[in-house]
Structures are given as structure tokens and as C-alpha cells.
Design an enzyme around this catalytic site. Structure first.
Site: not given
Ligand code: F6P
Length: 354
Positions: A10, A75, A106, A128, A130, A132, A174
Site C-alpha cells: 500500500g 497483489r 512487512d 507504512t 501502520d 508495525d 491492521r
Molecule cells: O497497511 C496499510 C493499510 O492501509 C492498512 O492500514 C489497511 O488495513 C490496508 O493497508 C488497506 O489495504 P488496501 O489499500 O488494499 O485496501
């Protein structure tokens, strides 16, 4: 030297600042040729690979831009099959890359580690919102996300106050509650619910009822990975061909319905979603991302491969990819911010003593 750079997973604010710093540092210090790989690992899995030159001109003016000029994919899985991995390694050879700088979370670090085991020379840069990633106490993008959520909480508070409502704000993050915790504190949430602390519905309802009598409104900040005691995670969707297929989301609406049955006040939920990932990075994230990008270039020039840039106790360093792959850094239950939150009367959803 020819060095490839890609952004995987992301997006998050600060990616362009890293791309700029890696490129400038390598151009200036060793006159390397820097090749941007488009759309993360997808660009390296394509035949022919999708690339673009990174030079002084192409990285000029991108420091403050959100997103990534290279594009990204969460993906693409270069380890999906032996044939796909071989295509990636062949493309690296055809492009004449001496090493690859992989900027990602990660998931990207785990993929980079897998490719390193197949002989690719990689340097990882942790990104990120997050926050994390193991080995990194602050990833760029997080500060911007916290600022965005904090502003949203402030706005939610004034409307909640006007109507005497219970207002729920769901954040990303997450399985880690860093965004909800820091933004919840900065945005004066009355209740903060984290993935690390399963919440008791009756405890949360009791706080809202108590506030109905006095302040009339309640603001609840809930991380998307939070779940009730004895309950399950709320999954928004499954992305079948993603290396990490589960997308969390929706716990705010679930909580909204559960609380509405227990309260007189109206309850409303707002899901902030991707607004947390978009837009310009804060000054803090621009500086951190610049440091990370430069540090990655230093690792490349020193020949220290299969490592990820780290920030530990305020110091830049690096760690073996093997030590961070397939792990997550969640909020420790003895973290001082949890204690501070409890001590000033913020409800964390459990019935822990004051
Ligand atoms: O890891 C970053 C993040 O934004 C998370 O906080 C969230 O759960 C996920 O990616 C969302 O992913 P997508 O952009 O595939 O909806």
C-alpha cells in the site's frame, strides 16, 4: 553501478521523499544509474519489465508529493511460483541491476527476503502508516496518518457535541493499534479500542451512559483490527491473489449497531479509510523518509545487502531482512502510552484497574 528502486504494498505519504533521497544520494556519491521499477514487484514480473529512469530531473519537486511516482501493487507476488521468480531474476539480469532498493511494508520485506535467498541483492526501506514493522520504532507515513486522524477526531467531536451523540471513528492499522492509540490521544478520544486489547461491550456502553448524563457526547476511536472479548475480527474483503489477502474494516459499524441497542443517544460511525494514506507527508515524515532513503543508499554503497534500514532509539541502522520478515510490531501491553491513557481516564475497552 545500476540500482533498481521500487515501492511495494500500500502507498503512504513519504514514498516520493525516499525515492528522491535514494536517487540523489546514489547519483551524487557514486554516479550510479538509478532505475525506477513501475508498480512494485509487478513491474519486475512483467515481460519486458516496466521501468523508468530516475535522475535529477525526474526526482525534482517530488519531496512533498503524496503517493508514489513509481506506482505500487499489493497483489504482485514474485514468489508465487518458480516460473514467476525466474522471470524476476531474469529481468534483474537483463536490466543489469547490481542491487534493488525495495521500499515497502512487512509484506514487501518478506518478498524481498525470499528474493534475497534466491541471490538478489536487496536493501529494504520500511514504510507504512501502520507503524508495525519490526526493528523500526517509527516508519514514515505514520506521523501523517496520525495527523489526519487527529484532525478528523476534532471535527467529529464538534458535531457529536452539538447533537449529543456517540461518535465512532474507525482507523486503519491492521493488527496494530498505533494509529488509533496516538491519534486517539492527540484527538481527545474518550474511548480508544485497539487490536491488542479486546474490548468489553458493557464497559464501553457504561462509559457512554455515564457521559450521556454529563458531557452528553462520547468520541470513540477504534482501530480496524479491534475485536470484542470472545469475538472475531471484522473482515471487509479478501483479495484472492494478494500475498496478504485479508483486508480488515467495518468494526466501527459493528460497534455502532451493538452500542445503539444499549444507549439512548444516537450512535454514528465514520470510517476514515484511505484518506489516512493520501496527501502530502508532514514535515516529520519528509525528514524521516529523506533519512531512510539516504541510509539505504549508504547501505548499497557499503555493499551491505539483504538488510533493512531501521530506526531504533532515534538512531538509524540496519537489520537483516531475515530478522523482520513475516513479523509485526504491535503495541506492547505495558507501553507507557497505554498507561498514560488509562491514568487520564481514557477507556481502553477493558475493565483494567485505574
Ligand atoms: O497497511 C496499510 C493499510 O492501509 C492498512 O492500514 C489497511 O488495513 C490496508 O493497508 C488497506 O489495504 P488496501 O489499500 O488494499 O485496501
Amino acid at each position: 553501478m545500476r540500482i533498481g528502486v521500487l515501492t511495494g504494498g500500500g502507498d503512504c505519504p513519504g514514498l516520493n521523499a525516499v525515492i528522491r533521497a535514494v536517487t540523489k544520494s546514489l547519483l551524487r556519491q557514486c554516479e550510479a544509474e538509478v532505475i525506477g521499477i513501475e508498480d512494485g514487484f509487478a513491474g519486475l514480473m512483467a515481460s519486458p519489465p516496466r521501468t523508468r529512469a530516475l535522475n535529477w530531473r525526474s526526482v525534482s519537486g517530488i519531496l512533498m508529493l503524496g503517493g508514489t511516482i513509481l506506482g505500487t501493487s499489493n497483489r504482485a507476488n514474485p514468489l508465487a511460483s518458480e516460473a514467476v521468480t525466474q522471470t524476476v531474476l531474469d529481468n534483474v539480469r537483463v536490466l543489469g541491476l547490481d542491487a534493488l532498493v525495495a521500499i515497502g511494508g512487512d509484506g514487501t520485506m518478506a518478498l524481498a527476503h525470499g528474493l534475497a535467498q534466491r541471490g538478489l541483492r536487496v536493501v529494504g526501506v520500511p514504510k507504512t502508516i501502520d507503524n508495525d514493522i519490526v526493528g523500526c520504532e517509527r516508519s514514515f507515513g505514520f506521523d501523517t496518518a496520525v495527523a489526519t486522524v487527529t484532525e478528523a477526531l476534532e471535527r467529529i467531536q464538534t458535531t457529536g457535541q452539538s447533537h449529543g451523540r456517540v461518535m465512532i471513528v474507525e482507523t486503519m492499522g491492521r493488527h496494530a493499534g498505533w494509529i488509533a492509540l496516538e491519534a486517539g490521544l492527540a484527538g481527545a478520544a474518550d474511548v480508544i479500542l485497539l487490536p491488542e486489547v479486546d474490548y468489553d461491550l458493557d464497559t464501553v456502553a457504561a462509559v457512554c451512559r455515564e457521559r450521556e448524563q454529563h458531557q452528553r457526547f462520547t468520541v470513540i476511536c477504534v482501530g480496524e483490527g479491534a475485536k470484542p472479548q470472545g469475538g472475531a475480527l471484522t473482515v471487509a474483503q479478501r483479495v484472492a491473489d494478494s500475498p496478504d489477502p485479508v483486508r480488515l474494516g467495518g468494526v466501527g459499524q459493528v460497534l455502532c449497531a451493538q452500542l445503539q441497542q444499549r444507549l439512548h443517544s444516537e450512535v454514528r460511525a465514520t470510517v476514515l479509510g484511505h484518506v489516512q494514506r493520501g496527501g502530502a507527508p508532514t514535515a516529520f515524515d519528509r525528514v524521516l523518509a529523506t533519512q531512510f532513503g539516504n541510509q539505504a543508499a549508504q547501505l548499497v554503497m557499503a555493499g551491505q545487502f539483504n538488510r533493512m534500514v531501521t530506526l531504533q532509539q532515534g538512531q538509524l541502522g540496519s537489520v537483516a531482512l531475515a530478522d523482520v520478515a513475516h513479523q509485526q510490531r504491535t503495541v506492547p501491553l505495558d507501553h507507557p502510552l497505554l498507561q498514560a491513557a488509562r491514568q487520564i481516564g481514557v477507556c481502553l475497552g477493558d475493565s483494567a484497574p485505574k
